[in-house]
Design an enzyme around this catalytic site. Structure first.
Site, short mmCIF file in Angstrom:
data_model
loop_
_atom_site.label_atom_id
_atom_site.label_comp_id
_atom_site.label_asym_id
_atom_site.label_seq_id
_atom_site.Cartn_x
_atom_site.Cartn_y
_atom_site.Cartn_z
N ALA A 13 0.84 -1.20 0.00
CA ALA A 13 0.00 0.00 0.00
C ALA A 13 0.87 1.26 0.00
CB ALA A 13 -0.92 -0.01 1.22
N LYS A 32 8.99 1.12 10.41
CA LYS A 32 9.51 0.90 11.76
C LYS A 32 10.71 -0.03 11.82
CE LYS A 32 6.47 -2.26 14.14
NZ LYS A 32 5.18 -2.47 14.74
N ALA A 43 3.51 -12.53 1.51
CA ALA A 43 2.33 -13.01 0.78
C ALA A 43 2.74 -14.13 -0.16
CB ALA A 43 1.68 -11.87 0.01
N GLU A 110 -7.99 -20.43 -5.35
CA GLU A 110 -8.00 -20.46 -3.88
C GLU A 110 -9.43 -20.57 -3.38
OE1 GLU A 110 -3.86 -18.18 -2.72
OE2 GLU A 110 -5.67 -17.00 -2.70
N ASP A 227 -0.38 -1.09 15.06
CA ASP A 227 -0.05 0.32 15.36
C ASP A 227 -1.00 1.31 14.69
OD1 ASP A 227 2.09 -0.90 16.59
OD2 ASP A 227 3.57 -0.25 15.12
N HIS A 248 -6.22 -17.96 9.06
CA HIS A 248 -5.89 -18.77 7.90
C HIS A 248 -5.94 -20.23 8.34
CE1 HIS A 248 -3.94 -20.42 4.40
NE2 HIS A 248 -3.95 -19.23 3.82
N ARG A 298 -12.45 -19.39 3.92
CA ARG A 298 -11.59 -19.61 5.10
C ARG A 298 -12.32 -19.73 6.43
NH1 ARG A 298 -6.69 -15.66 3.50
NH2 ARG A 298 -6.15 -16.95 1.72
N HIS A 359 -4.49 -14.19 10.83
CA HIS A 359 -3.87 -13.90 9.53
C HIS A 359 -4.16 -12.50 9.02
CE1 HIS A 359 -2.29 -14.98 5.62
NE2 HIS A 359 -3.43 -14.67 5.02
N ARG A 394 -12.84 -12.04 4.44
CA ARG A 394 -12.16 -11.69 3.18
C ARG A 394 -12.01 -12.89 2.26
NH1 ARG A 394 -6.35 -11.67 1.60
NH2 ARG A 394 -6.03 -12.75 3.57
N SER A 399 -6.69 -8.97 -0.80
CA SER A 399 -6.15 -7.83 -0.04
C SER A 399 -5.04 -7.08 -0.77
CB SER A 399 -5.67 -8.27 1.34
OG SER A 399 -4.88 -9.40 1.25
N LEU A 400 -4.18 -7.81 -1.47
CA LEU A 400 -3.14 -7.10 -2.23
C LEU A 400 -3.82 -6.26 -3.31
CD1 LEU A 400 -0.55 -10.03 -2.62
CD2 LEU A 400 -0.32 -8.06 -1.11
P1 FAD Z 1 2.21 -4.35 5.17
O1 FAD Z 1 2.68 -5.03 3.94
O2 FAD Z 1 2.09 -5.16 6.39
O3 FAD Z 1 3.13 -3.11 5.47
C1 FAD Z 1 2.98 -2.39 6.66
C2 FAD Z 1 4.18 -1.50 6.84
O4 FAD Z 1 3.96 -0.57 7.88
C3 FAD Z 1 5.46 -2.24 7.22
O5 FAD Z 1 6.50 -1.69 6.48
C4 FAD Z 1 5.62 -1.93 8.69
O6 FAD Z 1 6.93 -1.98 9.13
C5 FAD Z 1 5.08 -0.52 8.74
N1 FAD Z 1 4.63 -0.08 10.05
C6 FAD Z 1 3.68 -0.64 10.85
N2 FAD Z 1 3.54 0.08 11.98
C7 FAD Z 1 4.39 1.12 11.89
C8 FAD Z 1 4.71 2.21 12.74
N3 FAD Z 1 4.14 2.38 13.94
N4 FAD Z 1 5.64 3.10 12.33
C9 FAD Z 1 6.27 2.95 11.15
N5 FAD Z 1 6.02 1.92 10.30
C10 FAD Z 1 5.09 1.03 10.67
N6 FAD Z 1 -2.94 -11.22 0.67
C11 FAD Z 1 -3.23 -11.47 -0.62
O7 FAD Z 1 -4.00 -10.73 -1.24
N7 FAD Z 1 -2.66 -12.53 -1.25
C12 FAD Z 1 -1.79 -13.37 -0.63
O8 FAD Z 1 -1.29 -14.29 -1.23
C13 FAD Z 1 -1.50 -13.15 0.73
N8 FAD Z 1 -0.67 -13.97 1.42
C14 FAD Z 1 -0.33 -13.66 2.71
C15 FAD Z 1 0.58 -14.46 3.38
C16 FAD Z 1 1.01 -14.13 4.64
C17 FAD Z 1 2.00 -15.00 5.36
C18 FAD Z 1 0.49 -12.97 5.27
C19 FAD Z 1 0.94 -12.57 6.62
C20 FAD Z 1 -0.44 -12.18 4.61
C21 FAD Z 1 -0.86 -12.52 3.34
N9 FAD Z 1 -1.79 -11.74 2.66
C22 FAD Z 1 -2.08 -12.01 1.35
C23 FAD Z 1 -2.27 -10.49 3.23
C24 FAD Z 1 -1.45 -9.35 2.62
O9 FAD Z 1 -0.12 -9.75 2.49
C25 FAD Z 1 -1.52 -8.09 3.46
O10 FAD Z 1 -2.83 -7.78 3.76
C26 FAD Z 1 -0.90 -6.93 2.69
O11 FAD Z 1 0.38 -7.27 2.27
C27 FAD Z 1 -0.89 -5.70 3.56
O12 FAD Z 1 -0.17 -4.72 2.88
P2 FAD Z 1 0.00 -3.31 3.58
O13 FAD Z 1 0.85 -2.49 2.65
O14 FAD Z 1 -1.31 -2.80 3.99
O15 FAD Z 1 0.79 -3.63 4.94
C1 SIN Z 2 -2.39 -17.80 0.90
O1 SIN Z 2 -1.49 -17.89 0.09
O2 SIN Z 2 -3.05 -18.76 1.30
C2 SIN Z 2 -2.72 -16.47 1.46
C3 SIN Z 2 -3.65 -15.79 0.58
C4 SIN Z 2 -4.32 -14.64 1.28
O3 SIN Z 2 -4.17 -14.44 2.47
O4 SIN Z 2 -5.08 -13.94 0.59
#
Ligand code: FAD
Ligand code: SIN
Length: 555
Positions: A13, A32, A43, A110, A227, A248, A298, A359, A394, A399-400
């Site tokens: 994001a 952070k 992911a 999926e 946070d 998950h 899920r 998750h 979800r 989410s990506l």
């Molecule tokens: P993040 O990618 O989590 O980034 C958050 C950022 O904020 C990080 O850099 C962190 O350090 C920073 N941050 C947090 N708090 C602070 C603070 N107080 N001060 C400064 N920096 C801070 N979704 C899918 O759609 N497809 C998938 O295949 C999938 N697989 C997944 C597998 C796993 C193992 C996990 C955990 C999640 C998965 N998800 C998947 C969910 C998806 O990855 C996340 O929802 C998405 O990446 C979130 O992106 P984001 O940019 O919102 O946050």
């Molecule tokens: C997974 O690969 O199973 C995670 C996919 C997701 O959280 O959307």
């Protein structure tokens, strides 16, 4: 520090939005830890989008809505699904190398999806996306990334110097006015220099990701301590649907779990490729719960696993990967194969022990279709936000997609409004003059307390309470018990925070306890079962009373 656009977080994001905003002004990203450390980086499965000839937008919309337990907002779902392909091709243009076959994107399947529509990069989709985005950021002169900067609190009216811009008590009296406040940036803890700095920005964007770390068993990395949810709430943002924490179904079962380590995910794409859930004795069980069996959404699969484990007294269930075949397993899931092998499990020969793990946060800071929160000049994007896409549960890999669609929406809104968005209270002033109107961080009277034991003990307690009482299956008594304990801890931590100089551990603890509090408070409001929120004493849906989002706002 002063900047045009301040982005908190370096996941998909924050990074995708930074690239776009850099065409409008200076962008500062604070994060952070190391910049690649994010949920995004882990992911696996991929990004859902309509790209196959036999697929269409209506089907993806329908799958999302039916997974979401009738709480999804149709306008958000339509926007995200329809813009999906464009945003995927943007990622490809940036340099993301998705897996292809015969010159076409290879689409995986999926749970909950009626068609194959998951664009992926083997089983390391997030890592590939982070790599490509971070590379683009590194060569962009308008973007600065500051690692090890921890956002503490948003700057709002209460942080402006007295008598300059105060809005008065009566103004703050109603919810409407409280949430009409504005955001001017934030206080951040410079971890290496051990000091708090104020950062002033025309627009601030929370892209802080998830909250999995408030639970003991989570797929989320250590950064995911909630946070952004806590910061937003403290500043007066509307926060919605926090009760819908997605578990998950298949994380690798391991016997020892350290306090802030994540458990390893076995992607749903493995089930999409043919793997089947079984009990220890090799018997399938998902047909008892849903006709889609191992590929049901899920909430259903996680609950079924939880039920089987409890019924049988087993510590885990198993994923039988034999229908996929050794060659395909190694080729399409190299990371899962390698990681399991390093832990003594050869997935080409034996079943994988799996358990559900916290998750994803389906709720979060309420935003409109342009990514605006209820505070002026403050946006939220990615997992920390509540756009209306996910409803009560979800759909996998949505989410990506949501993050890239909403980062584009925020960019477009800011571009259109760039001349008028600057805070009203500072009209006529440039950013430099305004800087001095904001109070400096004041830690007079606080002490350096080296109480790591206290903090780690509290963190562990929060995680255990959440795991034991606010997990996949809930009831009123358990929620009340959790609420009493978390409420007391919140008060204690508040007091401790007031008299102590900040550290990362303390800041995280403060956010974790508040995030846990919000999840429980929301869960207690929803006296029904819907999607991810399953209440033993209210096992049915109650559309008359609860077909609506759960809303929290600071009192
Ligand atoms: P993040 O990618 O989590 O980034 C958050 C950022 O904020 C990080 O850099 C962190 O350090 C920073 N941050 C947090 N708090 C602070 C603070 N107080 N001060 C400064 N920096 C801070 N979704 C899918 O759609 N497809 C998938 O295949 C999938 N697989 C997944 C597998 C796993 C193992 C996990 C955990 C999640 C998965 N998800 C998947 C969910 C998806 O990855 C996340 O929802 C998405 O990446 C979130 O992106 P984001 O940019 O919102 O946050
Ligand atoms: C997974 O690969 O199973 C995670 C996919 C997701 O959280 O959307």
């Amino acid at each position: 520090m002063i900047t045009d656009f301040l982005i908190v977080g370096s996941g998909i994001a924050g990074l995708s939005l930074a690239l776009k905003l850099s065409t409008l002004g200076k962008v500062l990203i604070i994060t952070k830890k190391r910049k690649a450390e994010s949920n995004t980086n882990y992911a696996q499965g991929g990004i859902a989008s309509v790209l196959a000839p036999d697929d269409n937008f209506d089907l993806h919309i329908q799958d999302t809505m039916s997974c979401g337990g009738d709480l999804c907002h149709l306008d958000a779902v339509e926007k995200i699904v329809r813009e999906g392909p464009t945003r995927i091709y943007e990622l490809i243009d940036i340099g993301v190398k998705f897996t292809q076959k015969n010159g076409h994107l290879l689409l995986g399947k999926e749970g909950g999806h009626t068609k194959s529509r998951i664009v992926h990069a083997k089983d390391l989709t997030g890592k590939e996306i982070e790599r490509a985005l971070l590379h683009e950021i590194s060569i962009n002169k308008n973007i600065e990334v500051k690692e090890y900067y921890f956002a503490i609190d948003l700057l709002t009216e209460r942080n402006l110097k007295k008598n300059k811009h105060k809005l008065g008590k009566s103004y703050r009296h109603t919810i409407e006015n409280r949430t009409k406040n504005a955001c001017y940036g934030l206080y951040a803890y410079n971890v290496k220099a051990k000091k708090v700095e104020k950062i002033i920005a025309r627009n601030t964007i929370l892209a802080t990701g998830g909250l999995g770390q408030v639970y003991l068993h989570t797929t989320n990395p250590a950064i995911a301590t909630g946070d952004g949810f806590a910061m937003g709430y403290r500043a007066g943002c509307l926060v919605e649907n926090m009760e819908f924490v997605q578990f998950h179904p298949t994380s690798l079962y391991e016997t020892v779990i350290d306090d802030d380590t994540q458990v390893f995910l076995i992607s749903e794409a493995v089930r999409g490729a043919g793997a089947v859930l079984k009990t220890k004795d090799g018997k399938e069980f998902m047909h008892k719960y849903d006709k889609r069996k191992s590929l049901a959404p899920r909430d259903i699969v996680a609950r079924a696993i939880d039920n089987e484990m409890k019924k049988r007294g087993d510590k885990c269930v198993y994923l039988d990967t034999s229908p996929i075949g050794a060659e395909k397993l190694k080729k399409e899931f190299p990371n899962i194969y390698k990681t399991c092998l390093s832990k003594g499990i050869d997935i080409t020969k034996e079943m994988i022990p799996v358990v559900p793990a916290a998750h994803y946060a389906c709720g979060g800071i309420k935003v409109d279709l342009e990514g605006r929160t209820s505070l002026k000049n403050l946006f939220a994007c990615g997992e920390v936000s509540m756009t209306g896409l996910h409803g009560a549960n979800r759909l996998a890999s949505n989410s990506l997609l949501e993050a890239v669609v909403f980062s584009d929406a925020i960019y477009k809104y800011i571009k259109k409004n760039i001349l008028t968005i600057f805070p009203k209270v500072s009209k006529g002033k440039d950013l430099k003059n305004f800087y001095s109107d904001v109070l400096d961080w004041n830690d007079k009277g606080t002490i350096n307390a080296d109480e790591w034991v206290l903090i780690s003990h509290d963190k562990r307690e929060i995680k255990e309470i959440m795991n034991d009482y606010v997990g996949i299956v809930r009831n009123t008594v358990r929620l009340q018990r959790a609420f009493r304990r978390i409420k007391m801890m919140r008060e204690e931590i508040k007091e401790y925070y007031k008299r102590t100089k900040v550290t990362v551990e303390l800041l995280e603890l403060r956010n974790m306890v508040l995030t846990a509090y919000m999840i429980i408070e929301s869960a207690m409001k929803r006296k029904e079962s819907r999607g991810l929120h399953y209440m033993l004493d209210y096992p049915k849906r109650n559309d008359n009373k609860f077909k609506k989002d759960t809303r929290l706002v600071k009192h």
